[in-house]
Write a protein that holds these residues in place. Structure first.
Motif, short mmCIF file in Angstrom:
data_model
loop_
_atom_site.label_atom_id
_atom_site.label_comp_id
_atom_site.label_asym_id
_atom_site.label_seq_id
_atom_site.Cartn_x
_atom_site.Cartn_y
_atom_site.Cartn_z
N LEU A 148 0.82 -1.21 0.00
CA LEU A 148 0.00 0.00 0.00
C LEU A 148 0.86 1.26 0.00
N ALA A 149 1.98 1.23 0.72
CA ALA A 149 2.90 2.38 0.74
C ALA A 149 3.45 2.64 -0.66
N GLU A 150 3.71 1.58 -1.42
CA GLU A 150 4.21 1.73 -2.79
C GLU A 150 3.19 2.46 -3.68
N HIS A 151 1.94 2.39 -3.32
CA HIS A 151 0.89 3.07 -4.07
C HIS A 151 0.52 4.42 -3.46
N GLY A 152 1.31 4.87 -2.47
CA GLY A 152 1.11 6.20 -1.92
C GLY A 152 0.18 6.30 -0.73
N PHE A 153 -0.22 5.16 -0.17
CA PHE A 153 -1.09 5.19 1.01
C PHE A 153 -0.25 5.28 2.27
N ASP A 154 -0.60 6.20 3.16
CA ASP A 154 0.09 6.27 4.45
C ASP A 154 -0.67 5.43 5.48
N THR A 155 -0.16 5.37 6.70
CA THR A 155 -0.79 4.50 7.70
C THR A 155 -2.21 4.96 8.04
N GLY A 156 -2.47 6.27 7.97
CA GLY A 156 -3.82 6.76 8.19
C GLY A 156 -4.78 6.26 7.11
N ASP A 157 -4.30 6.23 5.88
CA ASP A 157 -5.11 5.72 4.77
C ASP A 157 -5.38 4.22 4.96
N VAL A 158 -4.36 3.49 5.38
CA VAL A 158 -4.52 2.04 5.59
C VAL A 158 -5.58 1.80 6.67
N TRP A 159 -5.52 2.58 7.74
CA TRP A 159 -6.54 2.46 8.79
C TRP A 159 -7.92 2.72 8.20
N ASP A 160 -8.04 3.77 7.40
CA ASP A 160 -9.34 4.11 6.82
C ASP A 160 -9.87 2.98 5.94
N ILE A 161 -9.02 2.42 5.10
CA ILE A 161 -9.45 1.32 4.23
C ILE A 161 -9.95 0.15 5.09
N ALA A 162 -9.16 -0.20 6.10
CA ALA A 162 -9.52 -1.32 6.97
C ALA A 162 -10.80 -1.03 7.76
N ALA A 163 -10.91 0.17 8.28
CA ALA A 163 -12.08 0.52 9.09
C ALA A 163 -13.36 0.53 8.25
N ILE A 164 -13.28 1.03 7.03
CA ILE A 164 -14.45 1.04 6.15
C ILE A 164 -14.86 -0.39 5.82
N ALA A 165 -13.89 -1.22 5.45
CA ALA A 165 -14.21 -2.63 5.13
C ALA A 165 -14.80 -3.33 6.34
N ALA A 166 -14.26 -3.08 7.52
CA ALA A 166 -14.74 -3.75 8.73
C ALA A 166 -16.13 -3.24 9.13
N PHE A 167 -16.31 -1.94 9.11
CA PHE A 167 -17.62 -1.37 9.47
C PHE A 167 -18.71 -1.88 8.54
N PHE A 168 -18.43 -1.88 7.25
CA PHE A 168 -19.46 -2.33 6.33
C PHE A 168 -19.64 -3.84 6.35
N GLY A 169 -18.64 -4.58 6.83
CA GLY A 169 -18.86 -6.01 7.07
C GLY A 169 -19.97 -6.19 8.10
N MET A 170 -19.93 -5.39 9.15
CA MET A 170 -21.00 -5.43 10.16
C MET A 170 -22.32 -4.98 9.56
N SER A 171 -22.28 -3.88 8.82
CA SER A 171 -23.48 -3.36 8.20
C SER A 171 -24.09 -4.37 7.22
N ASN A 172 -23.24 -5.01 6.42
CA ASN A 172 -23.71 -6.02 5.46
C ASN A 172 -24.43 -7.15 6.18
N ARG A 173 -23.90 -7.57 7.29
CA ARG A 173 -24.49 -8.69 8.02
C ARG A 173 -25.85 -8.30 8.61
N LEU A 174 -25.94 -7.10 9.16
CA LEU A 174 -27.23 -6.64 9.68
C LEU A 174 -28.26 -6.47 8.55
N ALA A 175 -27.82 -5.93 7.44
CA ALA A 175 -28.74 -5.75 6.31
C ALA A 175 -29.22 -7.09 5.78
N ASN A 176 -28.33 -8.07 5.71
CA ASN A 176 -28.73 -9.40 5.23
C ASN A 176 -29.68 -10.09 6.20
N VAL A 177 -29.38 -10.04 7.48
CA VAL A 177 -30.23 -10.69 8.49
C VAL A 177 -31.62 -10.05 8.51
#
Length: 192
Positions: A148-177
């Protein structure tokens, strides 16, 4: 013939008049801006404390400035929601992605197979990592951060990518249920 409107959720939807003032006010603002009330607001309103927490974290992740554009944030939601088979989030956030990217094709491409979508190498790397977080977070390691650093993402960006994927994993599960139904309005947004 059944002429009743389709059910929004398996769970009870409170009447707008019975909702706490702050939740009703938030829904009315969204309705004024969008021209309709996205069903996620109605579906979550039966649990006011969870509604507030959900939308506070959603807004903290999706509405801030940073190394990811708002369109890229929506790409993460659409790609990971597709992998999680969440119809509501693919349809709703696909509409937002089309609008934010000013591209009527991008959401369908990203939802079906982002690896073949008309996106940059940087965005593909971002989505590769988001999918890893969504489907196999236990495999994340130093090599992923280096890529990710090779593509210009800093650690704050990595956190954001991970947090969005994780948050919407929860959201996806609630929406499906809950069998949360996407609003019909989302399907055509950003296509014209």
């Amino acid at each position: 013939m059944n002429t009743a409107p389709p059910q929004i959720s398996r769970f009870a939807i409170p009447d707008l008049a019975d909702m706490p003032d702050d939740i009703r006010a938030r829904i009315e603002v969204v309705q004024e801006k969008a021209g309709f009330v996205p069903n996620v607001f109605l579906a979550l309103a039966h649990r006011p404390d969870e509604f507030r927490a959900f939308f506070a974290y959603h807004d903290a992740l999706m509405e801030k400035d940073g190394g990811l554009t708002k369109a890229e944030r929506e790409m993460i939601v659409v790609a990971t929601s597709g992998a999680n088979q969440c119809q509501y989030c693919v349809v709703a956030h696909g509409a937002i992605l089309r609008i934010r990217a000013k591209n009527p094709l991008i959401a369908d491409q990203v939802a079906v197979n982002y690896r073949k979508a008309d996106i940059t190498a940087r965005q593909r790397a971002m989505l590769d990592f988001a999918m890893q977080v969504a489907l196999a977070a236990h495999t994340v390691g130093d090599a992923d951060f280096a890529m990710l650093a090779e593509h210009g993402f800093d650690t704050g960006d990595v956190w954001d990518i991970a947090a969005i994927a994780a948050f919407f994993g929860m959201s996806n599960r609630l929406a499906n249920v809950s069998e949360m139904r996407p609003n019909d309005e989302f399907y055509m947004m950003g296509r014209g």
